[in-house]
Design an enzyme around this catalytic site. Structure first.
Site: not given
Ligand code: O2Y
Ligand code: MN
Length: 599
Positions: A72, A214, A223, A243, A265-268, A290, A381, A412
């Site tokens: 993103r 992407y 999103k 979210h 994002s990235a916390c599992g 999500d 992904r 985190r």
């Molecule tokens: O980087 C992307 O385009 C995807 S970001 C994403 C994808 C799935 C679930 N959550 C996220 C996020 O950034 O929170």
């Molecule tokens: Mn997400």
């Protein structure tokens, strides 16, 4: 082929975009397997998709994007409201008319040499009173196949839309027209960074994206629609677009509670949504990983649906240890993006749980891997259908949604924040959501290592309006007449000891915390009142063998000094961002916490 709808507004919009973008052809998508296969064949023929070994990974494909188009793009993501204050200080604002003029210039002729696909899709079970319909126009077959998996596409959606139903128009182009005779020839089509735009017009409920093919930039149901546009709709209509994962928790007696949870994002989140409990007799099942849309039912409870139909999960770090259910979900019918390719035509990534197999490995850039840099991109992904997850809950497609008993926030946080505490009230819970954040581990350009990057409600990149108004919306939800509100909890799986050791093993052991949350919802949990809120007694969680009594005490300690520093940080660095939009109730909660800690 005749158009499959007589919805005048939709037909007029498609015609307008065809005139603007000038594609070679137009195709209305029906969501069928034939169509999916046709799109895959187009991508394979263009050199953009590689079929994986059909015996080990049936009907699965690898795509490699351009190195400039791998995630993103937050600095190219815009909220275009008439008044900048309505976007707020944490969003990129542009005047909608200026933005439209710029983007019309980019869209003019941008689909030359390509087919324009019209994708009618439903976010949520088709026809659910909580679901919403979108129509994405795109020139990317990759987007079509991903939308097939991530949303419900096709004729049924058009039936529900009827001749005058409401839909969110979502316009997408990769921004790479083809000259006559030109083909992609294995080069991922996209535009340079400074002409990428991911634009939201919340007042018109409209999305325009250009230049990226992407993920979140291009699969506009996720999103863009389900969070940024839906959050504005939810504000206006009295519900919540969040979210959040949704999980189903069943105790050994068969009693069920549904839990929603927001983490940056990235916390599992995907791992928690698919967790395999370590405690006997307990079961966790997945409703969503999500996004949650929550509306009040007639009984005053909040009912949640997962608006998505698939998982767009991060591949690196996903293994049979961290997430066996995800590994099963991706066994077939899966699209992989930017992972590594083995000589046996299977996928591989860092943290998959086994060494890369012998033989040549092709890295995510399509080069023979020299084993110096990573083989898979950190944001590589998988896109997999939700129904393939062995832990999928029977209710995951219930059009009425599932009743939510508990809402969790977390991030985190190596220090200060205990393993779990429960809010004293809805207002206190909204305060906890407003201070969510994760500690920055490596020094980033804009933030020093060790500081907390706040991501309130994990919605900072995804709220389609002013975050101060968003806090006020959450407070208003708590005042809804007759509301049976969920309990709110704050969890932290990421505590570390002074010597850098993890204090808590995480993964399946998080089920012990879920069990206490379940018990608190039932009124049977063992708890103490602390200045932070309600916390488990020392013995309430039944610590796993790997966690000593001393570590458990540390995990459940009220760190007065740490919290006073936290309060000072929120007061001086975080809350001032929202200016006079910050609801006074949140400052009251901050003051009350400080007073309780100082008593
Ligand atoms: O980087 C992307 O385009 C995807 S970001 C994403 C994808 C799935 C679930 N959550 C996220 C996020 O950034 O929170
Ligand atoms: Mn997400």
């Amino acid at each position: 082929m005749p158009t499959p709808t007589s919805h005048a507004k939709l037909l007029q919009w498609v015609e307008e975009i065809v005139t603007l973008c000038r594609p070679d052809a137009v195709q209305w998508c029906d969501g069928s397997q034939d169509e999916y296969d046709q799109m895959i064949q187009l991508a394979v023929a263009a050199g953009l998709a590689t079929p994986l070994d059909a015996a080990t990974r049936p009907n699965s494909y690898l795509f490699r994007s351009d190195p400039s188009d791998v995630a993103r793009v937050e600095n190219r993501t815009y909220i275009a409201s008439r008044n900048p204050e309505d976007a707020g200080p944490t969003n990129n604002w542009i005047d909608p008319e200026t933005l439209k003029a710029t983007m019309r210039g980019l869209y003019a002729g941008c689909m030359a040499g390509r087919t324009l696909f019209v994708i009618p899709f439903s976010m949520g079970p088709v026809g659910s009173p909580i679901a919403k319909i979108g129509v994405e126009i795109t020139d990317s077959p990759y987007v079509v196949v991903n939308m097939h998996i991530m949303t419900r596409v096709g004729g049924k959606v058009l039936e529900v839309l009827g001749t005058d139903g409401e839909f969110v128009p979502c316009l997408h182009s990769v921004g790479k027209p083809l000259a006559p005779g030109q083909a992609d020839n294995g080069v991922w089509p996209c535009a340079p960074l400074d002409s990428k735009y991911i634009s939201h017009f919340p007042e018109e409920r409209m999305i325009w994206a250009y230049g990226s093919g992407y993920g979140g930039n291009a699969l506009l149901g996720k999103k863009c629609l389900a969070l940024r546009i839906a959050s504005a709709q939810a504000r206006d209509e009295g519900w919540l677009a969040e979210h959040m994962l949704i999980l189903k928790l069943t105790n050994p007696l068969g009693a069920v509670r549904f839990v929603a949870a927001a983490f940056p994002s990235a916390c599992g989140k995907t791992n928690l949504a698919m967790l395999v409990p370590t405690i006997a007799g307990w079961k966790v099942e997945t409703v969503g990983d999500d996004i949650a849309w929550m509306k009040f039912g007639k009984d005053g409870q909040l009912y949640a649906i997962n608006p998505e139909a698939g998982f767009f999960g991060v591949a690196p770090g996903t293994s049979s240890k961290s997430n066996p259910n995800a590994m099963s979900a991706i066994a077939r019918n899966t699209i992989f993006t930017n992972v590594a390719l083995t000589s046996a035509n299977d996928i591989w990534w860092e943290g998959i749980g086994y060494e890369p197999p012998a033989g040549e490995v092709i890295d995510w850039k399509g080069k023979s891997w020299e084993r110096k840099e990573v083989a898979a991109h950190a944001n590589a992904r998988f896109t997999a259908p939700a129904h393939q997850c062995p832990a999928i809950a029977a209710e995951w497609q219930d059009p009425a949604g599932v009743p939510i008993s508990a809402i969790l926030f977390g991030g985190r946080r190596p220090g200060t924040v205990p393993l779990v505490h429960q809010a004293l009230s809805w207002q206190h819970g909204v305060f906890l959501g407003s201070i969510v954040g994760s500690e920055v581990t490596a020094a980033a350009l804009d933030v020093q290592a060790g500081t907390v990057r706040r991501d309130p409600f994990a919605m900072l990149p995804f709220c389609g309006y002013n975050m101060g108004d968003y806090f006020a919306h959450w407070l208003r939800i708590g005042e809804t007449a007759g509301a049976q509100l969920p309990q709110i909890f704050f969890v932290n799986w990421f505590r570390k000891a002074a010597d850098g050791r993890w204090l808590w093993p995480g993964y399946g052991e998080n089920s012990r915390v879920l069990r206490w949350i379940f018990e608190q919802c039932e009124g049977t949990g063992k708890f103490v009142l602390t200045p932070l809120g309600i916390m488990p007694t020392d013995d309430a969680l039944d610590a796993p063998a790997s966690v000593s009594a001393a570590d458990m005490a540390e995990l459940l300690k009220v760190d007065r000094e740490g919290w006073l520093a936290e309060i000072a940080d929120v007061r001086s660095r975080h809350y001032p961002k929202f200016g006079d939009k910050l609801p006074p109730a949140l400052l009251q909660e901050l003051d009350a916490l400080q007073a309780r800690l100082s008593a």
